[in-house]
Structure formats: structure tokens, C-alpha cells
Design a protein around this motif. Sequence first.
Motif, PDB file in Angstrom:
ATOM      1  N   HIS A  24      52.996  49.187  72.479  1.00 26.79           N
ATOM      2  CA  HIS A  24      54.255  49.649  73.049  1.00 26.79           C
ATOM      3  C   HIS A  24      53.997  50.842  73.989  1.00 26.79           C
ATOM      4  O   HIS A  24      54.535  50.902  75.096  1.00 26.79           O
ATOM      5  CB  HIS A  24      55.196  50.056  71.909  1.00 26.79           C
ATOM      6  CG  HIS A  24      56.551  50.481  72.358  1.00 26.79           C
ATOM      7  ND1 HIS A  24      57.661  49.702  72.194  1.00 26.79           N
ATOM      8  CD2 HIS A  24      56.975  51.610  72.985  1.00 26.79           C
ATOM      9  CE1 HIS A  24      58.710  50.333  72.693  1.00 26.79           C
ATOM     10  NE2 HIS A  24      58.320  51.490  73.178  1.00 26.79           N
ATOM     11  N   ARG A  27      52.367  49.492  77.186  1.00 27.23           N
ATOM     12  CA  ARG A  27      53.251  48.642  78.011  1.00 27.23           C
ATOM     13  C   ARG A  27      54.461  49.402  78.539  1.00 27.23           C
ATOM     14  O   ARG A  27      54.817  49.296  79.708  1.00 27.23           O
ATOM     15  CB  ARG A  27      53.738  47.424  77.210  1.00 27.23           C
ATOM     16  CG  ARG A  27      52.673  46.385  76.940  1.00 27.23           C
ATOM     17  CD  ARG A  27      53.262  45.196  76.155  1.00 27.23           C
ATOM     18  NE  ARG A  27      54.375  44.576  76.858  1.00 27.23           N
ATOM     19  CZ  ARG A  27      54.236  43.701  77.842  1.00 27.23           C
ATOM     20  NH1 ARG A  27      53.034  43.311  78.208  1.00 27.23           N
ATOM     21  NH2 ARG A  27      55.294  43.194  78.453  1.00 27.23           N
ATOM     22  N   GLU A  28      55.114  50.124  77.625  1.00 30.63           N
ATOM     23  CA  GLU A  28      56.414  50.704  77.992  1.00 30.63           C
ATOM     24  C   GLU A  28      56.286  52.095  78.602  1.00 30.63           C
ATOM     25  O   GLU A  28      57.078  52.463  79.451  1.00 30.63           O
ATOM     26  CB  GLU A  28      57.339  50.755  76.762  1.00 30.63           C
ATOM     27  CG  GLU A  28      57.599  49.398  76.114  1.00 30.63           C
ATOM     28  CD  GLU A  28      58.322  48.415  77.036  1.00 30.63           C
ATOM     29  OE1 GLU A  28      59.152  48.864  77.850  1.00 30.63           O
ATOM     30  OE2 GLU A  28      58.042  47.203  76.936  1.00 30.63           O
ATOM     31  N   ILE A  29      55.319  52.868  78.149  1.00 27.49           N
ATOM     32  CA  ILE A  29      55.233  54.242  78.643  1.00 27.49           C
ATOM     33  C   ILE A  29      54.219  54.347  79.785  1.00 27.49           C
ATOM     34  O   ILE A  29      54.483  54.993  80.792  1.00 27.49           O
ATOM     35  CB  ILE A  29      54.927  55.210  77.480  1.00 27.49           C
ATOM     36  CG1 ILE A  29      56.107  55.135  76.483  1.00 27.49           C
ATOM     37  CG2 ILE A  29      54.726  56.652  77.988  1.00 27.49           C
ATOM     38  CD1 ILE A  29      55.960  55.916  75.220  1.00 27.49           C
ATOM     39  N   ASP A  31      53.165  51.659  81.483  1.00 22.17           N
ATOM     40  CA  ASP A  31      53.386  50.505  82.380  1.00 22.17           C
ATOM     41  C   ASP A  31      52.140  49.639  82.538  1.00 22.17           C
ATOM     42  O   ASP A  31      51.976  48.965  83.553  1.00 22.17           O
ATOM     43  CB  ASP A  31      53.865  50.962  83.765  1.00 22.17           C
ATOM     44  CG  ASP A  31      55.381  50.977  83.826  1.00 22.17           C
ATOM     45  OD1 ASP A  31      56.005  50.194  83.073  1.00 22.17           O
ATOM     46  OD2 ASP A  31      55.930  51.771  84.604  1.00 22.17           O
ATOM     47  N   THR A  33      51.100  46.586  81.623  1.00 17.26           N
ATOM     48  CA  THR A  33      51.658  45.383  80.978  1.00 17.26           C
ATOM     49  C   THR A  33      50.641  44.249  80.852  1.00 17.26           C
ATOM     50  O   THR A  33      50.987  43.155  80.410  1.00 17.26           O
ATOM     51  CB  THR A  33      52.884  44.875  81.773  1.00 17.26           C
ATOM     52  OG1 THR A  33      52.491  44.713  83.138  1.00 17.26           O
ATOM     53  CG2 THR A  33      54.033  45.863  81.701  1.00 17.26           C
ATOM     54  N   GLY A  34      49.401  44.510  81.207  1.00 15.66           N
ATOM     55  CA  GLY A  34      48.355  43.492  81.003  1.00 15.66           C
ATOM     56  C   GLY A  34      48.059  43.256  79.539  1.00 15.66           C
ATOM     57  O   GLY A  34      47.582  42.184  79.162  1.00 15.66           O
ATOM     58  N   HIS A  36      49.230  42.182  76.135  1.00 18.52           N
ATOM     59  CA  HIS A  36      50.390  41.358  75.783  1.00 18.52           C
ATOM     60  C   HIS A  36      50.694  41.378  74.288  1.00 18.52           C
ATOM     61  O   HIS A  36      49.799  41.613  73.470  1.00 18.52           O
ATOM     62  CB  HIS A  36      50.151  39.905  76.223  1.00 18.52           C
ATOM     63  CG  HIS A  36      50.019  39.752  77.702  1.00 18.52           C
ATOM     64  ND1 HIS A  36      49.264  38.769  78.296  1.00 18.52           N
ATOM     65  CD2 HIS A  36      50.554  40.478  78.722  1.00 18.52           C
ATOM     66  CE1 HIS A  36      49.333  38.895  79.610  1.00 18.52           C
ATOM     67  NE2 HIS A  36      50.104  39.924  79.890  1.00 18.52           N
ATOM     68  N   ILE A  37      51.930  41.061  73.973  1.00 16.73           N
ATOM     69  CA  ILE A  37      52.333  40.964  72.571  1.00 16.73           C
ATOM     70  C   ILE A  37      52.578  39.493  72.247  1.00 16.73           C
ATOM     71  O   ILE A  37      53.527  38.891  72.753  1.00 16.73           O
ATOM     72  CB  ILE A  37      53.619  41.767  72.300  1.00 16.73           C
ATOM     73  CG1 ILE A  37      53.423  43.232  72.714  1.00 16.73           C
ATOM     74  CG2 ILE A  37      54.010  41.663  70.826  1.00 16.73           C
ATOM     75  CD1 ILE A  37      54.702  44.046  72.717  1.00 16.73           C
ATOM     76  N   ILE A  74      42.750  45.780  79.756  1.00 16.82           N
ATOM     77  CA  ILE A  74      42.321  44.791  80.746  1.00 16.82           C
ATOM     78  C   ILE A  74      42.355  45.376  82.163  1.00 16.82           C
ATOM     79  O   ILE A  74      41.518  45.044  82.996  1.00 16.82           O
ATOM     80  CB  ILE A  74      43.171  43.495  80.630  1.00 16.82           C
ATOM     81  CG1 ILE A  74      42.616  42.381  81.500  1.00 16.82           C
ATOM     82  CG2 ILE A  74      44.639  43.748  80.975  1.00 16.82           C
ATOM     83  CD1 ILE A  74      41.307  41.821  81.037  1.00 16.82           C
ATOM     84  N   GLU A  75      43.316  46.264  82.401  1.00 17.07           N
ATOM     85  CA  GLU A  75      43.437  46.849  83.746  1.00 17.07           C
ATOM     86  C   GLU A  75      42.227  47.723  84.089  1.00 17.07           C
ATOM     87  O   GLU A  75      41.985  48.029  85.257  1.00 17.07           O
ATOM     88  CB  GLU A  75      44.718  47.686  83.864  1.00 17.07           C
ATOM     89  CG  GLU A  75      46.017  46.881  83.898  1.00 17.07           C
ATOM     90  CD  GLU A  75      46.639  46.687  82.522  1.00 17.07           C
ATOM     91  OE1 GLU A  75      45.927  46.873  81.505  1.00 17.07           O
ATOM     92  OE2 GLU A  75      47.835  46.345  82.465  1.00 17.07           O
TER      93      GLU A  75
ATOM     94  N   LYS B  19      43.100  40.251  85.662  1.00 14.64           N
ATOM     95  CA  LYS B  19      43.188  41.710  85.830  1.00 14.64           C
ATOM     96  C   LYS B  19      44.385  42.296  85.078  1.00 14.64           C
ATOM     97  O   LYS B  19      44.685  43.475  85.223  1.00 14.64           O
ATOM     98  CB  LYS B  19      43.313  42.040  87.318  1.00 14.64           C
ATOM     99  CG  LYS B  19      42.025  41.762  88.087  1.00 14.64           C
ATOM    100  CD  LYS B  19      42.252  42.055  89.550  1.00 14.64           C
ATOM    101  CE  LYS B  19      41.008  41.774  90.368  1.00 14.64           C
ATOM    102  NZ  LYS B  19      41.314  41.823  91.804  1.00 14.64           N
ATOM    103  N   GLY B  20      45.073  41.458  84.318  1.00 16.80           N
ATOM    104  CA  GLY B  20      46.242  41.970  83.595  1.00 16.80           C
ATOM    105  C   GLY B  20      47.422  42.199  84.507  1.00 16.80           C
ATOM    106  O   GLY B  20      48.306  43.000  84.216  1.00 16.80           O
ATOM    107  N   ASP B  27      57.231  41.593  81.141  1.00 20.40           N
ATOM    108  CA  ASP B  27      56.597  42.662  81.929  1.00 20.40           C
ATOM    109  C   ASP B  27      57.565  43.285  82.934  1.00 20.40           C
ATOM    110  O   ASP B  27      57.245  44.304  83.551  1.00 20.40           O
ATOM    111  CB  ASP B  27      55.389  42.108  82.718  1.00 20.40           C
ATOM    112  CG  ASP B  27      54.322  41.532  81.812  1.00 20.40           C
ATOM    113  OD1 ASP B  27      54.286  41.905  80.619  1.00 20.40           O
ATOM    114  OD2 ASP B  27      53.514  40.711  82.292  1.00 20.40           O
ATOM    115  N   LYS B  29      60.709  45.238  84.353  1.00 22.00           N
ATOM    116  CA  LYS B  29      61.652  46.301  83.979  1.00 22.00           C
ATOM    117  C   LYS B  29      62.630  46.485  85.124  1.00 22.00           C
ATOM    118  O   LYS B  29      62.208  46.642  86.265  1.00 22.00           O
ATOM    119  CB  LYS B  29      60.907  47.630  83.793  1.00 22.00           C
ATOM    120  CG  LYS B  29      60.266  47.804  82.449  1.00 22.00           C
ATOM    121  CD  LYS B  29      59.687  49.212  82.375  1.00 22.00           C
ATOM    122  CE  LYS B  29      58.716  49.305  81.218  1.00 22.00           C
ATOM    123  NZ  LYS B  29      57.951  50.542  81.255  1.00 22.00           N
TER     124      LYS B  29
END
Lengths: 154, 786
Positions: A24, A27-29, A31, A33-34, A36-37, A74-75, B19-20, B27, B29
Motif C-alpha cells: 500500500h 502503490r498509494e504513497i 505511486d 504501481t508496478g 501489484h496486489i 520492479i521500477e 518495467k512495472g 493503478d 488515480k
Amino acid sequence: MKITVKVNGVAYTHEVEPRISLTHYLREILDLTGTHIGCDTSGCGACTVTMDGKAVKSCTILAVQADGSDITTIEGMANGNEMHPIQAAFKEHHGLQCGFCTPGMVMTAADILKNNPNPTEEEVRHGLEGNFCRCTGYHNIVKSIRHAAEQINS
Amino acid sequence: MEKFIGKSVKRREDARFLKGAGKYTDDIKLPKMTQSAFVRSPYAHAKILSVDISEAEKAEGVVAVFTAQDGCGEYGVPCGWQVDFKNGETMREPQHPLLAKEKIRHLGEAVAIVIAESLELARDAAELVEVEYEELPAVTDPKKAMEEGAPLVHDQWPDNAAFDWCIGNDRADVEAALATAHHVTEVEYHNQRLAPNAMEPRSYIADYDVNADKWTLYTSTQNPHLIRLLLCAFALGIPEHKVRVVSYDVGGGFGSKIYHYTEEALLTWASKEIGRPIKWTSDRSEAFLTDAHGRDHVVHSRMGFDKDGKIVAHLTDEFCGLGAYLSTFAPAVPTYLHGTLFQGVYTTPLIHLNVTAPFTHTVAVDAYRGAGRPEATYLLERIISKGAQEMNMDPTEIRLKNFIPPFDGVEQPGYQTQVALQYDSGNYHGVLKRGLEMLGYEDFRKEQKEARENGRLLGVGFSTYIEGCGIAPSAVVGALGARAGLYEVGQVRVQPTGKVSVYTGAHSHGQGHETVFAQFVADKLGIPMDDVEIEHGDTEQVAFGMGTYGSRSLAVGGSAIVKSIEKILEKGAKIAAHKLEAAEGDLEYAEGKWTVKGTDKSVSFGDVSLTAYVPHDYPEGLEPGLDFSSFYDPTNFTYPFGTHIAVVEVDPDTGKVDLKRFVACDDVGNVMNPMIVDGQIQGGVAQGVGQALLEEVVYDEGGQMITGSYMDYAMPRADDLPMIETDRTVTPCPHNPLGVKGAGEAGAIGSTPAVVNAVVDALAHLGVTDLQMPLTPQRVWKAMQN
């Protein structure tokens, strides 16, 4: 609670709720998003990142537990446009289809190869036990990781 | 010019995924976006006595709480297929409300939605919603649902049947042939319920723009236009032209993301109520409880043989569970996508299938990779192997005796089955022969004999499947109860610089359309692949589309694009003739240019494109521009086929099955990208193996799910599988311009019976003739002890 975490080489300090997971947080703080959940219960491995060099399922690590640690997602794998040999091998050997499990697979692969630079097919399959892929039947993921090992070793 | 068709071109999609940087719905927002959580029933069947949202409404960060009392769409989500009773009674079609009002009909049915500033706050507040239930007895097994006195899922009808249905020859004729058959083989089993388990859980964001009076729905769907149509015309009754549906990257579907789900419609409705965007992403527990499941057929079947092993008749009765409500395609799955495959690859002269399809107190059952064809294939390939075992015949010999002879659909006509369909082209001997070579069959039998002497249990199993895909001719499916057409749309827009944008109504959620479609477009136009871009997944960009399922993308969606390319070249030739001052008939098009035959006078695709958009010196009466859209409606289904062979070893002490080899020789017609076709087969095989050995959704008697997490639902893991050995034969489809048949589901359709047949073969000398899937060590061990 206040945490300081290094993610992909960059240090971040944030005030976070104690209950939020590392996934979380990423992803959320941040950003990122690579990551995944896929299940949120450490069953599927889609959220795998490395923490202090070791693959972990970020959905079952609290953000506060990651305080002071060094995370790679991953990024952080590619060097600009140049893909990491594991990423390049996944492309070369069609080791991904929908791409959703892929970040977790790549991060787990990095962990497998770190501990065993030249794994057998069986060792790769054993190492992937905690990561689900519903698209590939794992065939090309196994091929990709073994090919990546060759590339890294050569 | 480099050609691309038939080459293993690496995927364009991969860079972003690796690369995500994929863009899955969760994803995304949006500014001012809210989050949501559902209050779901802990019972499978209950009366809702009261719902108290007062505490939740007061909770921190809550924006709104809605229940069925708030008028969220009276109609509910629709069903897209109608199958009426044999006696003419109309299919029983209950309303499928967006939120349950008076009654709960399956575990996890939503009662309320809580919308808040963050996901945590929405989930906290959802805990504060007080629902009072009166629990009622439930029925989850499709056969028991039809027993006298079974709890009713919908009180307005006297029993739980949604419809019954039959196909094939007259039942009395089939029974008479069975009565006089030399040998009759019988099977009785449950083709168990499966959870599709796309790795990306369903995710939706609805965004109502009050100033424009427009909605945008971001959704993890396989068919954005279909969702828009069902949402606008049925679920909410809102104007279609004011709704944009977007599905960017989708993390696997396997059927489960075809359907229009209640959450999609509810979020769209609620976004207008609160005037802000709302996101909902399913967690895995919700996915197990609310994603449509697959299979769930209770089967009783008898196949009659003559003394030489020729099949004389096949009679089957099935109870096929539909769940509590009719999902989008549900009625088609155990009927037209199932019974129409009962001919298999065999010349069976008499076939009858009778289906009773009841409601049960479970989540809906709909298409899951293969959709009705894996269930048909499992039955045919199990019963013929069992027949061979009982008659002491080799499983390949009995198949060879019964195969339909080869036909190409051009010189030889298509094969008319006893179950409505006409196969397009096939060579079933060819794939079996190649499969046996890949396996090394004779050597295997020697190895098996030696192993047995040493106490090891080795077995081999065969499946010579056929499937019907490339769905579908609209008029045919319309006559069969489909409420939509099943054509596809392909637009080819040549830009003034000769670069090409292609818009397809097909949707990729792992299949690699961005690469494969660009391959054949580049070849057909004779231009570099880099000059072609494929767009999909946005109703505002793509004119229309029916989406991706039923292995249809290339056969139907690809064909629509080919039609548009033909129109581009036809118009381009007029412009070229004008520029070259030649007659159109004197031109030929190759390598990206029109040439006057027998001369070196030519004009390039790029020049013609520019002229089309800068029409200063231009053919009289011809419209400017070079942009065509086509609807392609296929004239028939396509019929891929193949031979799948499993080799297993059973642990004599524990009953654990080790899948040692899996050989797949498939024929999917012409192949655009072998790497991708292999990948589709490998993945499909893994899912089919999963059904054979590992997977099952289990509800208990009261309707509680006892396999609701990855601790309990056994997904295939990397170390459950061997490398999948693939090869192909090529029998082109005679009725579409690319000659392709479709490869998305073949792996899942063919593989399951091969594995079960192999395990039975390993234990045959112990007297084992059948096993119930999934073949858990406990079941196998028990069978060995008897």
C-alpha cells in the motif's frame, strides 16, 4: 508513525498509519504501481519486492516494519531504458502474457539467481513456488530465468 | 520488405509490463477519487430483516452509504442469452439486483456499498453496517437442486430449473441403439466447479462529470463496448453516447471478465449520486465469492460400441448449475457451447444430450476458458478411453477406428455433425500421428511395463479433442438464443504520412494483439511493422466491438481488419492509377507500392496516403481520406483440434500424481506468431492440468465456501508442471481470410482428460477404471486400495 525507507535508491520519509502494508505504501504513497496486489494474503507473490536484498511479499510486511530498510521494486530493475538481464530474458522468451504477475516473478527471479547463479530447471520451479502465474503455465518463465542466468554468468 | 506473418516477433507490450509501467485499472488515480467497500452477506440463503447504516454514515471519512432502498437501478444486470424450456416455456430469468433488497441468494451477495475518502476508512465503516438476516436452508449441488423439496433459489417458480434443453438425435433411437450395442461404457461424475483466478482482481472506477453530464467507467473487462451496451441499455438506462468505457491493461480474464457485473453498474450509478469518482478493487476473497465460476456439471453418460470398437450411440444426461442469477453468457455455456461439441472427432451416428440447468445458492457459473467445450471434451475423451480399457483395446486404436476422415473444407465438404454444427476442416489422424511420434509411444509402453515390474506406476493418457471457436455467425447464434451479434469491428486509419493506426473491437488481456495484429497488417500493406499501431480498449477511440472470448480475436477481429485493408487498397489503387496515369486494371500492389505491370513505373503507399489527404491532383468524384471501418460477421465457427498426451507417475505409497511429460500437438489453422501460439497452449494446458489434479471450488451444504483463499484453493504452481512439449499441424480454416482458427482455449480444452486418462492408465492393472477430479493424493490412494 514516521518511517524512512530507501526505495530504488531514493530515501523517503513519511508519516504512515501503522496498519498499512508495504504494498500500500509503495502503490498509494510513492505511486510505484508496478508492485501489484493479487491476493493480499502472501499467497500469490504478485507483490514481491526485495528488502535489504531478500525477496519479500510486500503485502504481508507493514510499512512500519520496512522502516530503515532498502527496498527495490520492479521500477528499480531497469537502468533507464536498458532492461535488467532478467527483464530482457522475459521478453526474449515470452515469459509474460497479461503482465500482472510479472513484477513479482522478476523480483523473485532476482532472488533465486542471487542465491543460486546457475539453477537447474527443478531449482527454478522450486524457487517460484510462491508466485502464481495463470497465463504462461510457467514454461516460459522457467526458460526466461534460466536464460537470464546464462546471460548474467557470461 | 521484411515479412512478419509466421514469425515469432517479440512482443511490443512487454517493455511496459516488465518495467512495472502497465496501466491496470487499480493503478489509475483520479482527482477527488473516493474508495469503496461492500457489505456482503455471510449467508448463502437468507431473508434480509433490516439494514442499519446510521453508524456507518457517521463514521470518519464516509462520503455515502447506499443500500437497495436508494433506487440503484430497478432492472439489475441483464443476461445476454435466452434458452427456453423444451416444452416451450420461456427461460426463467430472475432480476439480478445491484444490491440485494429482501433476500440473499448466494454467499457474498452485496447488501450495501460504503464510499469513503480512503479504502481503509471505507472498510472500517462497512464494519459498522448492521444487517439482520434470517438464515434459510441452501442448495449448492445442481442435481440436488432439482430434487423434490429442494430449497428454492427464486420463490416465484415451482422448482429451481432455469431451463432444460436437448440436442442431437431422437432419444428413443439412441436408447434403442444402446440396448443392442455389443458393449456399453458408463460414466458418472461431477465436472467440478472452478474459480478462473485471473491474477488481477476485478477493478472499476466510475467517474461522472456533472458539467458534461457524461460518465467514464474504467473497468477490467474483456469487452468494453459490450459492457457499455449492457450498462446503458439495461442496467441503468442511461444514454450510451454519454458513456465512455475504458479498459487499458487487464491482468488476465479467462472468461471471468466478460460479464457485466453488478459492481460496475452500481459504481456508475453511485458516481452520479455523489458527483465524484469511485474506485472499487476486489480483494481475492471477494473474487472467490463473486467472480463467475466455471464448469459444475453433474454427468451421467453411456456410450455404446460394436464388437470392433466403433461407437454406435452416445446418450448423456447432465445437471448444469447456473448459480443464483443468470450471468451474461451463462445459458449458452452448458447448451450451445457444449452440446454442439458432442460429435467430437468421431463418426458417432447417434447422439443425444439432455441438460437440466438449475439455479443454486452459489455465485453465477459462466464461461471459463473453453466454456462448455472442456466439459464436452472431458466426457468424450474419458468415456472413449474407458471404453477401450473395458474392451481391452489400445486407446489410440479405438480413436483411429472412430475418427472422421480428413477433409479440408474446400475440395472435400465440411463435416456435418449430429449436433447442429458443420466442422470447417480437420485432419485428426495427422495430429495423433505427430503426437505419438513426439511421445515415442512404443518405447513408452516398454518403459511402463518395466516400471510396473519394479513397483512403479507409470501411465499415459490421450485426448484427441476438437473445439468450436471464433464465435460467431450472428444469424446462427441469434437463432440459438443470443441477444447480440457476434461480429467484430476493425478500423484501419491511414494517416497522411502513410503511418497506420488500427482500431480493433477485440481486447487483449495477455494475448499480445498489439504485436500479432501489427504483424499481419504490415504484411498485407507491405509496410514496416513499426509503421503500424494497434489500439483497443476504449469506446471513445474504437467505433464498436464485441470483445475477446471464445478464441475469436484473430479469426473474427483479425478478419475485420483484413476487410478494411482490402478497402484501403481498393481506394488506394484508384488514387495510384490517377497518379500513374494508368488504368486501375494495369496495376499490381506489392511491397508497399502500386506498379504498372511490366514497367518500372510505381507509386508508394506513402505517396498515395498523402495524396488522399492533400487531394489537389485527385481522381474526379473520389472522396478524400484513407480510413475504413469494417464489420466482419463470420460464416461459421472455427474448429481447432489436436492431440494431447500426458505421462504420469503415481506414488504407490501416497497416491500423489507426478505429471512427468505433457505433449501437445495442436492444429489451430494458420499461425501468425508461433511464440504466442505456444504460449497460449502452454498456459491453457496448465489450467487444464489444474482442473485434473488440483482445483475445485467447494461449497458446504449450507452454501459456505470452504475454498475461499489460496490456502484452500489449489492453484497450479511452477513445480506442479513439467515443460510442455508443443508442436503443430496446419489445416487452414477455409472460411476466413487469414485461415486461422484460434488458439486461446485449446490448451485448457484438450488437456484435462489426457491427465485423468493417464492416471487411470497407471492404475489400470489394479482394477481402477475411473477417478473423480481433482485427482488429489487421497482420492487416488483410496482408489488404489479398493
